[in-house]
Design an enzyme around this catalytic site. Structure first.
Site, short mmCIF file in Angstrom:
data_model
loop_
_atom_site.label_atom_id
_atom_site.label_comp_id
_atom_site.label_asym_id
_atom_site.label_seq_id
_atom_site.Cartn_x
_atom_site.Cartn_y
_atom_site.Cartn_z
N LYS A 222 -32.01 -58.06 -7.32
CA LYS A 222 -32.67 -59.13 -8.14
C LYS A 222 -32.49 -60.72 -7.55
CE LYS A 222 -33.55 -56.94 -12.48
NZ LYS A 222 -33.45 -56.96 -13.99
N TYR B 43 -43.64 -54.58 -14.24
CA TYR B 43 -43.04 -54.67 -15.56
C TYR B 43 -44.25 -54.64 -16.57
CZ TYR B 43 -38.32 -55.90 -13.88
OH TYR B 43 -37.03 -55.64 -13.26
N ASN C 242 -29.81 -60.01 -14.30
CA ASN C 242 -28.95 -59.23 -14.28
C ASN C 242 -28.60 -58.37 -12.90
OD1 ASN C 242 -30.98 -57.67 -14.69
ND2 ASN C 242 -30.42 -56.66 -16.36
N HIS D 185 -32.16 -53.97 -10.75
CA HIS D 185 -32.89 -52.87 -11.31
C HIS D 185 -32.75 -51.50 -10.98
CE1 HIS D 185 -36.62 -51.04 -13.11
NE2 HIS D 185 -36.68 -50.39 -11.96
N GLU E 205 -42.32 -45.88 -9.61
CA GLU E 205 -41.92 -47.08 -9.10
C GLU E 205 -41.56 -47.13 -7.60
OE1 GLU E 205 -39.83 -48.47 -13.17
OE2 GLU E 205 -38.17 -48.17 -11.39
P1 GDP Z 1 -33.04 -52.26 -17.81
O1 GDP Z 1 -33.61 -50.90 -17.59
O2 GDP Z 1 -31.60 -52.09 -18.10
O3 GDP Z 1 -33.26 -53.20 -16.47
O4 GDP Z 1 -33.43 -52.99 -19.10
P2 GDP Z 1 -35.05 -53.23 -19.65
O5 GDP Z 1 -36.12 -52.03 -19.11
O6 GDP Z 1 -34.94 -53.10 -21.13
O7 GDP Z 1 -35.58 -54.49 -19.48
C1 GDP Z 1 -36.03 -54.98 -18.00
C2 GDP Z 1 -35.32 -56.16 -17.65
O8 GDP Z 1 -35.72 -57.27 -18.43
C3 GDP Z 1 -33.75 -56.39 -17.61
O9 GDP Z 1 -33.33 -55.81 -16.53
C4 GDP Z 1 -33.73 -57.88 -17.80
O10 GDP Z 1 -33.82 -58.52 -16.51
C5 GDP Z 1 -34.66 -58.16 -18.71
N1 GDP Z 1 -34.47 -58.30 -20.21
C6 GDP Z 1 -33.97 -57.36 -21.01
N2 GDP Z 1 -33.95 -57.84 -22.22
C7 GDP Z 1 -33.92 -58.98 -22.14
C8 GDP Z 1 -33.84 -59.98 -22.92
O11 GDP Z 1 -33.64 -59.86 -24.28
N3 GDP Z 1 -34.10 -61.23 -22.80
C9 GDP Z 1 -34.09 -61.62 -21.50
N4 GDP Z 1 -34.58 -63.03 -21.16
N5 GDP Z 1 -34.53 -60.78 -20.64
C10 GDP Z 1 -34.20 -59.37 -20.95
#
Ligand code: GDP
Length: 140
Positions: free
Chosen positions: A11, A51, A114, A117, A128
């Site tokens: 990222k 997304y 973070n 991905h 994807e």
């Molecule tokens: P992943 O599968 O671990 O990447 O997590 P998710 O699919 O739940 O979320 C996708 C991405 O959205 C995450 O990797 C973060 O970059 C972002 N994200 C997830 N939860 C949050 C949140 O509570 N706040 C914000 N600002 N970003 C989030």
């Protein structure tokens, strides 16, 4: 165990800090092979399409803005159990909850920025990978 392929994205927070090589070393040291890789600047439309599943979440707009804020490295990783293995190497979404030695624990700036991905299932991995790569771009 099956040989799988998964989609990984390094990222913008990580490319900005020049961490591509360090993150790639984590994958290779764990036995995953980088069989496709491209550095790209996503358009807003691409980020929103990628997304789309998160469209209803409160952080959707912020997440898309973050993902277009700098270059990303999209990559196809291959290896035994690659989907789960990559999730393990990345660690939990929230770096505060990620296990020691994971990419997110060691490099992430926040729950949003973070660093990496990784596809969360084999079905999503197939979709994807097809989003970013044609067959010709993948060289096992
Ligand atoms: P992943 O599968 O671990 O990447 O997590 P998710 O699919 O739940 O979320 C996708 C991405 O959205 C995450 O990797 C973060 O970059 C972002 N994200 C997830 N939860 C949050 C949140 O509570 N706040 C914000 N600002 N970003 C989030």
């Amino acid at each position: 165990m099956a040989i799988e392929r998964t989609l990984s994205i390094i990222k913008p927070d990580a490319t900005r800090r020049n961490l591509t090589g360090k993150i790639n070393a984590r994958f290779e040291d764990a036995g995953l092979r980088i069989i496709g890789q491209r550095r790209v600047r996503l358009s807003r439309e691409q980020a929103e399409a990628f997304y789309a599943v998160h469209r209803a979440r409160p952080f959707f707009n912020d997440l898309c803005s973050f993902m277009v804020s700098g270059p990303v490295v999209v990559q196809v990783l291959e290896g035994e159990n690659a989907v789960a293995k990559n999730r393990e190497i990345m660690g939990a979404t929230d770096p505060a909850k990620a296990a020691p030695g994971t990419i997110r624990k060691d490099f992430a700036e926040s729950i949003e920025a973070n660093s990496a991905h990784g596809s969360d299932s084999l079905d999503n991995a197939k979709q994807e990978i097809a989003f970013f790569f044609s067959g010709l771009d993948i060289v096992p």
